[in-house]
Design a protein around this motif. Sequence first.
Motif, PDB file in Angstrom:
ATOM      1  N   MET A  93      62.461  12.962  28.618  1.00 51.60           N
ATOM      2  CA  MET A  93      63.331  12.399  27.593  1.00 51.60           C
ATOM      3  C   MET A  93      64.613  13.238  27.534  1.00 51.60           C
ATOM      4  SD  MET A  93      63.493  10.023  25.049  1.00 51.60           S
ATOM      5  CE  MET A  93      61.802   9.562  24.854  1.00 51.60           C
ATOM      6  N   ILE A  94      65.753  12.548  27.545  1.00 52.08           N
ATOM      7  CA  ILE A  94      67.061  13.183  27.449  1.00 52.08           C
ATOM      8  C   ILE A  94      67.624  12.922  26.045  1.00 52.08           C
ATOM      9  CG2 ILE A  94      69.446  13.195  28.321  1.00 52.08           C
ATOM     10  CD1 ILE A  94      67.460  14.239  30.355  1.00 52.08           C
ATOM     11  N   VAL A  95      68.076  13.976  25.405  1.00 49.28           N
ATOM     12  CA  VAL A  95      68.767  13.869  24.121  1.00 49.28           C
ATOM     13  C   VAL A  95      70.247  14.036  24.413  1.00 49.28           C
ATOM     14  CG1 VAL A  95      69.095  14.864  21.831  1.00 49.28           C
ATOM     15  CG2 VAL A  95      66.803  14.846  22.874  1.00 49.28           C
ATOM     16  N   ARG A  96      71.035  13.068  24.022  1.00 48.39           N
ATOM     17  CA  ARG A  96      72.478  13.098  24.271  1.00 48.39           C
ATOM     18  C   ARG A  96      73.198  13.109  22.919  1.00 48.39           C
ATOM     19  NH1 ARG A  96      76.227  14.141  28.363  1.00 48.39           N
ATOM     20  NH2 ARG A  96      78.021  12.779  28.112  1.00 48.39           N
ATOM     21  N   ILE A  97      74.071  14.095  22.749  1.00 47.89           N
ATOM     22  CA  ILE A  97      74.855  14.228  21.530  1.00 47.89           C
ATOM     23  C   ILE A  97      76.327  14.227  21.933  1.00 47.89           C
ATOM     24  CG2 ILE A  97      75.382  15.669  19.529  1.00 47.89           C
ATOM     25  CD1 ILE A  97      72.499  16.876  19.971  1.00 47.89           C
TER      26      ILE A  97
ATOM     27  N   TRP B 272      67.196   8.999  25.731  1.00 47.36           N
ATOM     28  CA  TRP B 272      67.125   8.251  26.981  1.00 47.36           C
ATOM     29  C   TRP B 272      65.883   8.649  27.752  1.00 47.36           C
ATOM     30  CZ3 TRP B 272      70.688   4.496  27.867  1.00 47.36           C
ATOM     31  CH2 TRP B 272      71.779   4.480  27.006  1.00 47.36           C
ATOM     32  N   ASP B 273      65.286   7.694  28.464  1.00 47.62           N
ATOM     33  CA  ASP B 273      64.085   7.978  29.247  1.00 47.62           C
ATOM     34  C   ASP B 273      64.340   9.025  30.323  1.00 47.62           C
ATOM     35  OD1 ASP B 273      62.522   6.193  27.808  1.00 47.62           O
ATOM     36  OD2 ASP B 273      62.820   4.548  29.230  1.00 47.62           O
ATOM     37  N   SER B 274      65.539   9.012  30.891  1.00 48.14           N
ATOM     38  CA  SER B 274      65.852   9.945  31.975  1.00 48.14           C
ATOM     39  C   SER B 274      67.364  10.082  32.115  1.00 48.14           C
ATOM     40  CB  SER B 274      65.276   9.445  33.306  1.00 48.14           C
ATOM     41  OG  SER B 274      65.962   8.266  33.717  1.00 48.14           O
ATOM     42  N   GLU B 275      67.779  11.071  32.871  1.00 50.50           N
ATOM     43  CA  GLU B 275      69.204  11.234  33.152  1.00 50.50           C
ATOM     44  C   GLU B 275      69.733  10.044  33.946  1.00 50.50           C
ATOM     45  OE1 GLU B 275      72.248  14.744  34.573  1.00 50.50           O
ATOM     46  OE2 GLU B 275      70.187  14.803  35.331  1.00 50.50           O
ATOM     47  N   GLU B 276      68.881   9.463  34.797  1.00 50.86           N
ATOM     48  CA  GLU B 276      69.272   8.291  35.575  1.00 50.86           C
ATOM     49  C   GLU B 276      69.592   7.114  34.655  1.00 50.86           C
ATOM     50  OE1 GLU B 276      66.548  10.204  36.314  1.00 50.86           O
ATOM     51  OE2 GLU B 276      67.444  11.196  38.060  1.00 50.86           O
ATOM     52  N   HIS B 277      68.800   6.929  33.614  1.00 52.50           N
ATOM     53  CA  HIS B 277      69.065   5.849  32.661  1.00 52.50           C
ATOM     54  C   HIS B 277      70.369   6.098  31.912  1.00 52.50           C
ATOM     55  CE1 HIS B 277      64.693   5.001  33.148  1.00 52.50           C
ATOM     56  NE2 HIS B 277      65.140   3.759  33.025  1.00 52.50           N
ATOM     57  N   LEU B 278      70.592   7.331  31.489  1.00 47.89           N
ATOM     58  CA  LEU B 278      71.837   7.677  30.814  1.00 47.89           C
ATOM     59  C   LEU B 278      73.029   7.422  31.728  1.00 47.89           C
ATOM     60  CD1 LEU B 278      73.607   8.921  28.579  1.00 47.89           C
ATOM     61  CD2 LEU B 278      72.956  11.174  29.482  1.00 47.89           C
ATOM     62  N   ASN B 279      72.919   7.847  32.973  1.00 45.92           N
ATOM     63  CA  ASN B 279      74.020   7.645  33.924  1.00 45.92           C
ATOM     64  C   ASN B 279      74.242   6.171  34.228  1.00 45.92           C
ATOM     65  OD1 ASN B 279      74.703  10.337  34.042  1.00 45.92           O
ATOM     66  ND2 ASN B 279      73.347  10.754  35.776  1.00 45.92           N
ATOM     67  N   ALA B 280      73.164   5.398  34.272  1.00 51.50           N
ATOM     68  CA  ALA B 280      73.310   3.953  34.494  1.00 51.50           C
ATOM     69  C   ALA B 280      74.093   3.328  33.339  1.00 51.50           C
ATOM     70  CB  ALA B 280      71.945   3.286  34.640  1.00 51.50           C
TER      71      ALA B 280
ATOM     72  N   LEU C 149      79.130  -2.351  29.824  1.00 52.54           N
ATOM     73  CA  LEU C 149      79.137  -2.119  28.380  1.00 52.54           C
ATOM     74  C   LEU C 149      79.868  -0.814  28.046  1.00 52.54           C
ATOM     75  CD1 LEU C 149      78.311  -2.637  25.460  1.00 52.54           C
ATOM     76  CD2 LEU C 149      76.047  -1.678  26.018  1.00 52.54           C
ATOM     77  N   PHE C 150      79.524   0.260  28.711  1.00 53.82           N
ATOM     78  CA  PHE C 150      80.203   1.540  28.471  1.00 53.82           C
ATOM     79  C   PHE C 150      81.686   1.409  28.817  1.00 53.82           C
ATOM     80  CE2 PHE C 150      81.612   5.822  29.591  1.00 53.82           C
ATOM     81  CZ  PHE C 150      81.144   6.561  28.517  1.00 53.82           C
ATOM     82  N   GLY C 151      81.978   0.659  29.869  1.00 55.82           N
ATOM     83  CA  GLY C 151      83.355   0.443  30.285  1.00 55.82           C
ATOM     84  C   GLY C 151      84.188  -0.304  29.254  1.00 55.82           C
ATOM     85  N   GLN C 152      83.531  -0.986  28.342  1.00 56.52           N
ATOM     86  CA  GLN C 152      84.227  -1.660  27.245  1.00 56.52           C
ATOM     87  C   GLN C 152      84.319  -0.762  26.014  1.00 56.52           C
ATOM     88  OE1 GLN C 152      81.688  -5.008  26.693  1.00 56.52           O
ATOM     89  NE2 GLN C 152      82.456  -6.127  28.479  1.00 56.52           N
ATOM     90  N   VAL C 153      83.201  -0.113  25.668  1.00 58.48           N
ATOM     91  CA  VAL C 153      83.111   0.658  24.431  1.00 58.48           C
ATOM     92  C   VAL C 153      83.910   1.960  24.504  1.00 58.48           C
ATOM     93  CG1 VAL C 153      81.513   1.908  22.915  1.00 58.48           C
ATOM     94  CG2 VAL C 153      80.884  -0.338  23.807  1.00 58.48           C
ATOM     95  N   TRP C 154      83.741   2.711  25.580  1.00 63.00           N
ATOM     96  CA  TRP C 154      84.353   4.040  25.639  1.00 63.00           C
ATOM     97  C   TRP C 154      85.881   4.004  25.684  1.00 63.00           C
ATOM     98  CZ3 TRP C 154      82.950   8.370  23.823  1.00 63.00           C
ATOM     99  CH2 TRP C 154      83.574   9.549  24.210  1.00 63.00           C
TER     100      TRP C 154
END
Length: 96
Positions: free
Chosen positions: A1-5, A56-64, A70-75
């Motif tokens: 599990m990845i915690v992202r802040i 996040w389940d993994s760093e791969e999921h976060l990077n995806a 979606l990220f390309g719109q929000v960020w």
Amino acid sequence: MIVRIVRMTFRPEKTEEFLEIFRDSKARIRAFAGCQHVELLQDLHQPNVYSTYSLWDSEEHLNAYRDSELFGQVWPATKTLFAAKPQAWSHVQVAI
């Protein structure tokens, strides 16, 4: 599990615009593959400072997600509202 802040400081007059962006996108972020949780925190003493806390389940999921449309719109929409450079941290949970 990845915690992202991610800590973000907004121009005070732009905080309501950011909150609208977050309200409009939070359900889609939560539904993204590998995202277990996402919430928004507001600094106790600086009302224009917010942090997102996500699991996040993994760093791969976060990077995806970070590579997604979606990220390309929000960020990019969020970045235009900053008063200072954002800070981001990724952690793993430690079982002791």
